[in-house]
Design a protein around this motif. Structure first.
Motif, PDB file in Angstrom:
ATOM      1  N   UNK A  76     -24.072 -22.641  -2.689  1.00 49.98           N
ATOM      2  CA  UNK A  76     -23.602 -21.150  -2.058  1.00 49.98           C
ATOM      3  C   UNK A  76     -21.505 -21.205  -2.150  1.00 49.98           C
ATOM      4  N   UNK A  77     -21.437 -20.624  -2.320  1.00 51.90           N
ATOM      5  CA  UNK A  77     -19.877 -19.856  -3.386  1.00 51.90           C
ATOM      6  C   UNK A  77     -19.365 -20.900  -1.994  1.00 51.90           C
ATOM      7  N   UNK A  78     -18.562 -21.371  -3.118  1.00 48.46           N
ATOM      8  CA  UNK A  78     -17.437 -22.743  -2.881  1.00 48.46           C
ATOM      9  C   UNK A  78     -15.916 -22.469  -3.712  1.00 48.46           C
ATOM     10  N   UNK A  79     -14.772 -22.300  -2.947  1.00 51.85           N
ATOM     11  CA  UNK A  79     -14.241 -21.683  -3.763  1.00 51.85           C
ATOM     12  C   UNK A  79     -13.803 -22.999  -5.008  1.00 51.85           C
ATOM     13  N   UNK A  80     -13.669 -23.183  -5.899  1.00 51.31           N
ATOM     14  CA  UNK A  80     -13.004 -23.765  -7.030  1.00 51.31           C
ATOM     15  C   UNK A  80     -12.320 -25.182  -6.578  1.00 51.31           C
ATOM     16  N   UNK A  81     -11.224 -24.932  -6.127  1.00 50.92           N
ATOM     17  CA  UNK A  81     -10.462 -25.397  -5.723  1.00 50.92           C
ATOM     18  C   UNK A  81     -10.906 -27.045  -4.506  1.00 50.92           C
ATOM     19  N   UNK A  82     -12.006 -26.474  -3.583  1.00 51.27           N
ATOM     20  CA  UNK A  82     -12.404 -26.968  -2.791  1.00 51.27           C
ATOM     21  C   UNK A  82     -14.104 -28.490  -3.628  1.00 51.27           C
ATOM     22  N   UNK A  83     -14.027 -27.340  -4.800  1.00 49.68           N
ATOM     23  CA  UNK A  83     -14.997 -29.087  -5.486  1.00 49.68           C
ATOM     24  C   UNK A  83     -14.756 -30.187  -5.500  1.00 49.68           C
TER      25      UNK A  83
END
Length: 107
Positions: A76-83
């Motif tokens: 699912x989509x997650x903001x890159x900065x939250x990876x």
């Protein structure tokens, strides 16, 4: 004499009600300007890839590549900065492997 006070009261009441409205316009305009700047900054960030020691502009093209990477992994989509850092490293590794192929598609 009472009639004069009544009219004076209406004038003062009208003036007191119009002052907050007049001063609110610049505040609203300022908030809209700040939101526009925030959206523009969000659309044009530069991300440093510490694993390959280079920068990437996070624009629509990069966002599209990121979404393809997520899709290939059925995530699912997650903001890159939250990876997590490991996931960011995996993304940049994949991104550099697919960069040449993408260049041929756009030329």
């Amino acid at each position: 004499m009472h009639r004069g006070y009544r009219y004076l009261g209406f004038v003062l009441l009208g003036a007191s009600l119009s002052v907050p409205l007049a001063s609110a316009k610049p505040v609203i305009a300022m908030q809209e300007h700040e939101e526009h700047d925030r959206d523009r900054d969000r659309d044009h960030r530069r991300i440093y890839d510490s694993y390959h020691h280079d920068y990437h502009n996070w624009d629509d093209r990069e966002d599209g590549a990121y979404r393809r990477w997520l899709e290939e992994r059925h995530r699912a989509y997650r903001e890159y900065s939250r990876l997590k850092h490991r996931e960011q490293r995996d993304y940049w590794r994949w991104r550099h492997e697919h960069e040449e192929h993408e260049e041929h598609e756009h030329h």
